[in-house]
Design a protein around this motif. Structure first.
Motif, mmCIF file in Angstrom:
data_model
loop_
_atom_site.group_PDB
_atom_site.id
_atom_site.type_symbol
_atom_site.label_atom_id
_atom_site.label_comp_id
_atom_site.label_asym_id
_atom_site.label_seq_id
_atom_site.Cartn_x
_atom_site.Cartn_y
_atom_site.Cartn_z
ATOM 1 N N ASP A 117 40.182 9.554 56.057
ATOM 2 C CA ASP A 117 39.264 10.555 55.519
ATOM 3 C C ASP A 117 38.849 11.564 56.586
ATOM 4 O OD1 ASP A 117 39.320 9.333 53.037
ATOM 5 O OD2 ASP A 117 37.523 8.138 53.407
ATOM 6 N N GLU A 121 39.586 15.602 56.530
ATOM 7 C CA GLU A 121 38.489 16.568 56.563
ATOM 8 C C GLU A 121 38.547 17.443 57.820
ATOM 9 O OE1 GLU A 121 35.742 18.863 55.212
ATOM 10 O OE2 GLU A 121 36.508 17.160 54.050
ATOM 11 N N GLU A 128 39.626 25.906 56.739
ATOM 12 C CA GLU A 128 38.609 26.627 55.962
ATOM 13 C C GLU A 128 37.697 27.446 56.866
ATOM 14 O OE1 GLU A 128 37.926 23.766 52.052
ATOM 15 O OE2 GLU A 128 36.675 23.495 53.832
ATOM 16 N N ASP A 210 41.885 26.974 48.247
ATOM 17 C CA ASP A 210 41.396 26.011 47.254
ATOM 18 C C ASP A 210 41.062 24.708 47.993
ATOM 19 O OD1 ASP A 210 41.069 24.008 45.365
ATOM 20 O OD2 ASP A 210 42.680 24.725 44.066
ATOM 21 N N PRO A 211 39.775 24.364 48.122
ATOM 22 C CA PRO A 211 39.396 23.177 48.886
ATOM 23 C C PRO A 211 40.065 21.890 48.403
ATOM 24 C CG PRO A 211 37.457 24.493 48.366
ATOM 25 C CD PRO A 211 38.594 25.068 47.586
ATOM 26 N N VAL A 212 40.211 21.750 47.070
ATOM 27 C CA VAL A 212 40.812 20.535 46.521
ATOM 28 C C VAL A 212 42.299 20.480 46.860
ATOM 29 C CG1 VAL A 212 41.337 19.258 44.412
ATOM 30 C CG2 VAL A 212 39.107 20.379 44.680
ATOM 31 N N ALA A 213 43.000 21.579 46.654
ATOM 32 C CA ALA A 213 44.434 21.623 46.941
ATOM 33 C C ALA A 213 44.706 21.435 48.428
ATOM 34 C CB ALA A 213 45.020 22.949 46.460
ATOM 35 N N ARG A 215 42.901 19.774 50.640
ATOM 36 C CA ARG A 215 42.678 18.378 51.037
ATOM 37 C C ARG A 215 43.732 17.453 50.441
ATOM 38 N NH1 ARG A 215 38.339 21.164 51.620
ATOM 39 N NH2 ARG A 215 36.822 20.620 53.246
ATOM 40 N N ALA A 216 44.197 17.756 49.240
ATOM 41 C CA ALA A 216 45.262 16.948 48.651
ATOM 42 C C ALA A 216 46.533 17.053 49.483
ATOM 43 C CB ALA A 216 45.518 17.402 47.214
ATOM 44 N N ARG A 219 46.085 15.103 52.794
ATOM 45 C CA ARG A 219 46.146 13.652 52.649
ATOM 46 C C ARG A 219 47.566 13.166 52.347
ATOM 47 N NH1 ARG A 219 42.282 10.019 52.080
ATOM 48 N NH2 ARG A 219 40.715 11.650 51.703
ATOM 49 N N PRO A 234 49.905 12.535 43.110
ATOM 50 C CA PRO A 234 48.954 13.395 42.405
ATOM 51 C C PRO A 234 48.634 12.843 41.030
ATOM 52 C CG PRO A 234 51.148 14.399 42.462
ATOM 53 C CD PRO A 234 51.191 13.186 43.360
#
Length: 243
Positions: A117, A121, A128, A210-213, A215-216, A219, A234
């Motif tokens: 994690d 991040e 970002e 896109d914060p979600v994309a 981080r995906a 990871r 996914p």
């Protein structure tokens, strides 16, 4: 003379003996390692702030030392006593920006319990921050060629600080048996170089804004493969409900 914030200004609390405590110590050490000796210099800080404000609007090429002194409310001689050249002033601005980014990312890492994690991040937060920070954003848009030497060279460059933070996180995790024996330096280099590339070039299959994309991607396509862990699949899109 000191133009940098207090080295150990991390969130309050006493997480000693925990993963969060380890992160706080690592970030504090990085912030203090390159801190100049001497008392705080309010004049130098005002000059650096004026330089930051002007770099966010005019860039580096059009940055004039006389304009910086005037904006800060000091004379030309006062400015040159603190910063002999424009490069010295730009380095001071970059140092402050790197320290602020480190604090910002470090505060986020404190809330995360696992190395995976934290690495996700750290990677996403760095990309970002570089793409949304007003100084970096302006310079990357118009003068990336001038900014790059300040980001990539020197003992307190952005890339060097990122290498140190990620390297220490990995070394700690290996010592505690959280991750297998691996080439930590190579893992760090791949992550740093990938982040550097995504900051400079946003076009590609990953939407870096896109914060979600972001981080995906970090990871499943970066951290998990580098740590030798199974890749996260996914989520499958849900079938539409029929009436």
């Amino acid at each position: 003379m000191s133009v940098r914030p207090t080295p150990n200004a991390m969130p309050d609390g006493d997480p000693s003996g925990t993963v969060q405590g380890d992160v706080a110590v690592l970030v504090g050490d990085l912030l203090s390692a390159d801190a100049p000796d001497g008392d705080r210099d309010d004049v130098a800080e005002a000059l650096v702030q004026a330089g930051r404000d002007m770099m966010a609007t005019t860039g580096i090429r059009r940055l004039r030392m006389d304009d910086v002194a005037r904006r800060a409310g000091y004379g030309r001689a006062t400015l040159y006593r603190r910063f002999a050249t424009r490069d010295d002033l730009v380095w001071a601005v970059v140092t402050v920006e790197v320290d602020q980014a480190l604090r910002h990312i470090g505060a986020r890492l404190l809330a995360l319990p696992t190395l995976q994690d934290q690495l996700v991040e750290a990677f996403a937060g760095a990309v970002e921050h570089a793409r949304t920070n007003r100084v970096w954003r302006r310079l990357l848009e118009v003068e990336a060629d001038l900014l790059l030497p300040f980001l990539t060279t020197g003992g307190h460059s952005a890339l060097d600080v990122a290498r140190q933070l990620l390297g220490q996180l990995l070394t700690r995790a290996q010592a505690e048996g959280e991750v297998p024996d691996l080439d930590a330096a190579m893992v760090v280099e791949v992550m740093v170089r990938t982040a550097h590339s995504m900051v400079l070039t946003s076009a590609g299959p990953v939407d870096v804004d896109d914060p979600v994309a972001l981080r995906a991607f970090a990871r499943a396509d970066l951290v998990e493969p580098l740590l030798g862990q199974p890749r996260t699949r996914p989520a499958e899109p849900e079938e539409p409900t029929r009436p």
